[in-house]
Write a protein that holds these residues in place. Sequence first.
Motif, PDB file in Angstrom:
ATOM      1  N   PHE A 191       0.834  -1.197   0.000  1.00  0.00           N
ATOM      2  CA  PHE A 191       0.000   0.000   0.000  1.00  0.00           C
ATOM      3  C   PHE A 191       0.867   1.244   0.000  1.00  0.00           C
ATOM      4  O   PHE A 191       1.939   1.265   0.590  1.00  0.00           O
ATOM      5  CB  PHE A 191      -0.909   0.032   1.235  1.00  0.00           C
ATOM      6  CG  PHE A 191      -1.902  -1.086   1.268  1.00  0.00           C
ATOM      7  CD1 PHE A 191      -3.158  -0.931   0.721  1.00  0.00           C
ATOM      8  CD2 PHE A 191      -1.564  -2.311   1.825  1.00  0.00           C
ATOM      9  CE1 PHE A 191      -4.078  -1.968   0.734  1.00  0.00           C
ATOM     10  CE2 PHE A 191      -2.468  -3.368   1.844  1.00  0.00           C
ATOM     11  CZ  PHE A 191      -3.722  -3.197   1.297  1.00  0.00           C
ATOM     12  N   GLU A 192       0.375   2.283  -0.647  1.00  0.00           N
ATOM     13  CA  GLU A 192       1.031   3.581  -0.608  1.00  0.00           C
ATOM     14  C   GLU A 192       0.168   4.500   0.248  1.00  0.00           C
ATOM     15  O   GLU A 192      -0.933   4.892  -0.147  1.00  0.00           O
ATOM     16  CB  GLU A 192       1.168   4.146  -2.016  1.00  0.00           C
ATOM     17  CG  GLU A 192       1.872   5.466  -2.072  1.00  0.00           C
ATOM     18  CD  GLU A 192       1.974   6.004  -3.486  1.00  0.00           C
ATOM     19  OE1 GLU A 192       1.869   7.225  -3.635  1.00  0.00           O
ATOM     20  OE2 GLU A 192       2.127   5.204  -4.430  1.00  0.00           O
TER      21      GLU A 192
ATOM     22  N   SER B 160      -1.137   7.761   1.695  1.00  0.00           N
ATOM     23  CA  SER B 160      -1.113   9.153   1.243  1.00  0.00           C
ATOM     24  C   SER B 160      -1.398  10.143   2.368  1.00  0.00           C
ATOM     25  O   SER B 160      -0.949  11.289   2.311  1.00  0.00           O
ATOM     26  CB  SER B 160      -2.099   9.364   0.101  1.00  0.00           C
ATOM     27  OG  SER B 160      -3.407   9.040   0.509  1.00  0.00           O
TER      28      SER B 160
ATOM     29  N   ARG C 200      -5.564   7.067   4.546  1.00  0.00           N
ATOM     30  CA  ARG C 200      -5.927   6.993   3.133  1.00  0.00           C
ATOM     31  C   ARG C 200      -4.746   6.342   2.430  1.00  0.00           C
ATOM     32  O   ARG C 200      -3.591   6.648   2.727  1.00  0.00           O
ATOM     33  CB  ARG C 200      -6.120   8.378   2.543  1.00  0.00           C
ATOM     34  CG  ARG C 200      -7.437   8.975   2.833  1.00  0.00           C
ATOM     35  CD  ARG C 200      -7.643  10.230   1.963  1.00  0.00           C
ATOM     36  NE  ARG C 200      -8.702  10.995   2.540  1.00  0.00           N
ATOM     37  CZ  ARG C 200      -8.538  12.107   3.233  1.00  0.00           C
ATOM     38  NH1 ARG C 200      -7.358  12.635   3.393  1.00  0.00           N
ATOM     39  NH2 ARG C 200      -9.569  12.727   3.752  1.00  0.00           N
TER      40      ARG C 200
ATOM     41  N   ARG D 260      -3.459   3.801  -1.350  1.00  0.00           N
ATOM     42  CA  ARG D 260      -3.721   3.137  -2.632  1.00  0.00           C
ATOM     43  C   ARG D 260      -3.119   1.750  -2.553  1.00  0.00           C
ATOM     44  O   ARG D 260      -1.979   1.582  -2.141  1.00  0.00           O
ATOM     45  CB  ARG D 260      -3.082   3.892  -3.792  1.00  0.00           C
ATOM     46  CG  ARG D 260      -3.804   5.164  -4.104  1.00  0.00           C
ATOM     47  CD  ARG D 260      -3.884   5.400  -5.608  1.00  0.00           C
ATOM     48  NE  ARG D 260      -4.760   6.523  -5.840  1.00  0.00           N
ATOM     49  CZ  ARG D 260      -6.037   6.400  -6.209  1.00  0.00           C
ATOM     50  NH1 ARG D 260      -6.546   5.233  -6.428  1.00  0.00           N
ATOM     51  NH2 ARG D 260      -6.776   7.468  -6.381  1.00  0.00           N
ATOM     52  N   ARG D 261      -3.918   0.761  -2.949  1.00  0.00           N
ATOM     53  CA  ARG D 261      -3.415  -0.606  -3.024  1.00  0.00           C
ATOM     54  C   ARG D 261      -2.568  -0.711  -4.283  1.00  0.00           C
ATOM     55  O   ARG D 261      -3.033  -0.405  -5.379  1.00  0.00           O
ATOM     56  CB  ARG D 261      -4.591  -1.582  -3.061  1.00  0.00           C
ATOM     57  CG  ARG D 261      -4.213  -3.011  -2.917  1.00  0.00           C
ATOM     58  CD  ARG D 261      -5.409  -3.909  -2.723  1.00  0.00           C
ATOM     59  NE  ARG D 261      -6.481  -3.578  -3.646  1.00  0.00           N
ATOM     60  CZ  ARG D 261      -7.752  -3.888  -3.456  1.00  0.00           C
ATOM     61  NH1 ARG D 261      -8.113  -4.520  -2.368  1.00  0.00           N
ATOM     62  NH2 ARG D 261      -8.664  -3.567  -4.346  1.00  0.00           N
ATOM     63  N   GLN D 262      -1.318  -1.087  -4.151  1.00  0.00           N
ATOM     64  CA  GLN D 262      -0.381  -1.057  -5.265  1.00  0.00           C
ATOM     65  C   GLN D 262      -0.718  -2.052  -6.373  1.00  0.00           C
ATOM     66  O   GLN D 262      -0.468  -1.776  -7.543  1.00  0.00           O
ATOM     67  CB  GLN D 262       1.048  -1.284  -4.757  1.00  0.00           C
ATOM     68  CG  GLN D 262       1.532  -0.117  -3.922  1.00  0.00           C
ATOM     69  CD  GLN D 262       2.857  -0.369  -3.243  1.00  0.00           C
ATOM     70  OE1 GLN D 262       3.266  -1.503  -3.036  1.00  0.00           O
ATOM     71  NE2 GLN D 262       3.533   0.716  -2.872  1.00  0.00           N
TER      72      GLN D 262
ATOM     73  N   ASN E 261      -4.046  -0.192  -7.879  1.00  0.00           N
ATOM     74  CA  ASN E 261      -4.182   1.260  -7.754  1.00  0.00           C
ATOM     75  C   ASN E 261      -5.538   1.686  -7.185  1.00  0.00           C
ATOM     76  O   ASN E 261      -5.979   2.818  -7.379  1.00  0.00           O
ATOM     77  CB  ASN E 261      -3.899   1.959  -9.087  1.00  0.00           C
ATOM     78  CG  ASN E 261      -3.415   3.376  -8.886  1.00  0.00           C
ATOM     79  OD1 ASN E 261      -2.682   3.659  -7.941  1.00  0.00           O
ATOM     80  ND2 ASN E 261      -3.817   4.271  -9.762  1.00  0.00           N
ATOM     81  N   GLN E 262      -6.207   0.783  -6.470  1.00  0.00           N
ATOM     82  CA  GLN E 262      -7.506   1.056  -5.865  1.00  0.00           C
ATOM     83  C   GLN E 262      -7.337   1.954  -4.641  1.00  0.00           C
ATOM     84  O   GLN E 262      -6.485   1.702  -3.793  1.00  0.00           O
ATOM     85  CB  GLN E 262      -8.175  -0.257  -5.447  1.00  0.00           C
ATOM     86  CG  GLN E 262      -9.470  -0.103  -4.689  1.00  0.00           C
ATOM     87  CD  GLN E 262     -10.596   0.416  -5.544  1.00  0.00           C
ATOM     88  OE1 GLN E 262     -10.756   0.019  -6.687  1.00  0.00           O
ATOM     89  NE2 GLN E 262     -11.395   1.316  -4.997  1.00  0.00           N
ATOM     90  N   ALA E 263      -8.144   3.017  -4.545  1.00  0.00           N
ATOM     91  CA  ALA E 263      -8.148   3.859  -3.347  1.00  0.00           C
ATOM     92  C   ALA E 263      -8.782   3.073  -2.206  1.00  0.00           C
ATOM     93  O   ALA E 263      -9.848   2.461  -2.381  1.00  0.00           O
ATOM     94  CB  ALA E 263      -8.926   5.141  -3.610  1.00  0.00           C
TER      95      ALA E 263
END
Length: 72
Positions: free
Chosen positions: A9-10, A12, A25, A27-29, A32-34
Amino acid sequence: MAALYVPGFEISAIVTQSAQAAVCRARRQQDNQAVVVKLAYSDAEAAKLVSEFELLQFIESAHVVRAYDLTT
């Protein structure tokens, strides 16, 4: 406040953080799903998140957040 790292995960932003847990919050790498990531800082808090996840599996409503995955 230290940066949080969760594999896959990234992160943010940290939405809220306490002594027990953090809500972020992210994004699943893989796709790219929020998403929203909840992190427990203790075994007791992790047990609460597991219970919450299990309960959310029975609720289908446009007014309730959908829990997609539980990673321990």
